[in-house]
Design an enzyme around this catalytic site. Structure first.
Site, short mmCIF file in Angstrom:
data_model
loop_
_atom_site.label_atom_id
_atom_site.label_comp_id
_atom_site.label_asym_id
_atom_site.label_seq_id
_atom_site.Cartn_x
_atom_site.Cartn_y
_atom_site.Cartn_z
N THR A 15 1.16 -1.09 0.19
CA THR A 15 0.14 0.00 -0.33
C THR A 15 0.55 1.36 -0.18
O THR A 15 0.11 2.36 -0.51
CB THR A 15 -0.95 -0.08 1.31
N ASP A 59 1.95 -6.58 -4.36
CA ASP A 59 1.52 -6.87 -3.34
C ASP A 59 1.42 -8.17 -2.46
O ASP A 59 2.33 -8.52 -3.38
CB ASP A 59 -0.32 -6.70 -3.63
N SER A 61 0.40 -9.72 -0.44
CA SER A 61 0.09 -11.31 -0.59
C SER A 61 0.58 -12.27 -1.71
O SER A 61 0.30 -13.36 -1.20
CB SER A 61 -2.04 -10.90 -0.73
N ARG A 247 -2.71 -26.35 14.30
CA ARG A 247 -3.10 -24.45 15.49
C ARG A 247 -4.12 -24.74 16.14
O ARG A 247 -5.18 -25.62 15.36
CB ARG A 247 -4.07 -23.76 13.75
N CYS A 280 -4.18 -19.20 19.35
CA CYS A 280 -4.33 -17.79 20.44
C CYS A 280 -3.38 -16.78 20.24
O CYS A 280 -1.80 -17.31 20.24
CB CYS A 280 -4.33 -18.16 22.48
#
Ligand code: ASP
Length: 342
Positions: A15, A59, A61, A247, A280
């Protein structure tokens, strides 16, 4: 240092240097010269700034291993010619890149600071200007002996400096986009930049080295209530998998589903490490605390302690890339290599 310090600023995309061709269109990367046009204050710093950019800024990503390798190789090539490196990067995957670089670069005695912004630099309320200017000041900061004050891979964003392998992006709209739940901030920028001297890495006296070999064979399995063998069982037998991150919930707990335990045990028996990273953000994996964790400890799942997901993933890629396997992999993964683990 008697000569003027030299800083290499590398724009990878994100960005910070994007524009919108029309007000309702998507943000698209544009050339670095346009970025510098917006920060004339850079000229007031007592340093020489050289800039370069990815041929096609991306970008973040779209960041891939090849991009991390390109950044690491560039730092290697120019390490002796510069006093600090500033990497302008999209915020979406910045925590992955900074974690990966922390494992790829060894014996740093110079700062490698990543920064980006939530709003493009051309927009009046953009956070880009402050992020770049403060990052530069941090990159140039010296200790009493004249060495770099921040000789490590770090990320500067919205008045805070974080260790590169300790932060996570937590907001897509707040200027304060990052959080380092398990390690203190390295510095806070107010009227003065206050450095947390005890949290900062020490400068290395060893020879600077770069290892760019990484392996993408790390699978990720997110536990969720209602997960079924029909949907997920096949993933556990994927032949491309060389390590798997599970995870888990809370302190490292997962459902006691027989197919899951058996599937993971089969992987472990084949020498494929299974790593337990909690969903978490704060706290650490402790598989002894509950039976729902012990079940997994007993089959040989390896706890990731208080590592972020980004750090655990890139560390696993790095260790596989270096050829670590079995017990050696476990020892390395559970050892604090670059300040990523308490
Ligand atoms: N999508 C952008 C990127 O990560 C967002 C940003 O730069 O903050 O490249």
């Amino acid at each position: 240092m008697n000569r003027q310090p030299k800083v290499l600023m590398l724009y990878t995309g994100g960005t910070i240097g994007m524009i919108r061709k029309d007000p309702s269109g998507p943000y698209m990367p544009f050339a670095l010269e346009n970025l510098l046009k917006h920060i004339p204050e850079l000229a007031s710093f007592d340093c020489e700034i050289h800039t370069d950019s990815f041929d096609e800024p991306i970008d973040s990503s779209n960041m891939r291993l090849e991009h991390w390798q390109r950044i690491a190789k560039r730092i290697k090539r120019d390490y002796d010619s510069y006093d600090a490196f500033l990497i302008l990067h999209g915020s979406d995957t910045m925590a992955y890149t900074s974690s990966a670089l922390s494992f790829m670069l060894h014996n740093l005695s110079k700062p490698v600071i990543l920064t980006g912004s939530q709003l493009p630099i051309g927009i009046p309320r953009s956070d880009a200007r402050e992020n770049i200017l403060s990052s530069l000041e941090i990159a140039l900061a010296r200790n009493e002996e004249g060495g770099a004050l921040v000789p490590e891979v770090a990320v500067y964003f919205e008045y805070d400096l974080y260790r590169g392998n300790r932060l996570q992006k937590v907001s897509s709209q707040d200027f304060e986009a990052f959080h380092s739940p398990n390690y203190p901030k390295l510095a806070e920028a107010g009227v003065h930049i206050k450095y947390n001297r005890t949290a900062l890495a020490k400068s290395s006296i060893g020879e600077f080295q770069v290892n760019t070999e990484l392996d993408t064979g790390v699978g990720v399995l997110t536990c969720f209530p209602g997960m079924t063998e029909d949907l997920i069982g096949g993933y556990l037998t994927n032949p491309a998998m060389k390590a798997l991150i599970m995870r888990s919930f809370g302190a490292g707990n997962a459902p006691d589903l027989p197919w899951l335990l058996e599937g993971l045990k089969a992987l472990i028996d084949r020498g494929i490490p299974v790593l337990n990273v909690s969903q978490c953000l704060a706290g650490e994996v402790d598989m002894i605390k509950y039976q729902a964790g012990r079940n997994y400890l007993e089959i040989g799942v390896i706890g990731a302690g208080d590592m972020t997901f980004e750090a655990a993933l890139t560390k696993a890629m790095y260790l596989l890339g270096q050829g670590y396997q079995g017990e050696e992999f476990k020892v390395q993964f559970t050892t604090n290599l670059k300040g990523e683990l308490s």
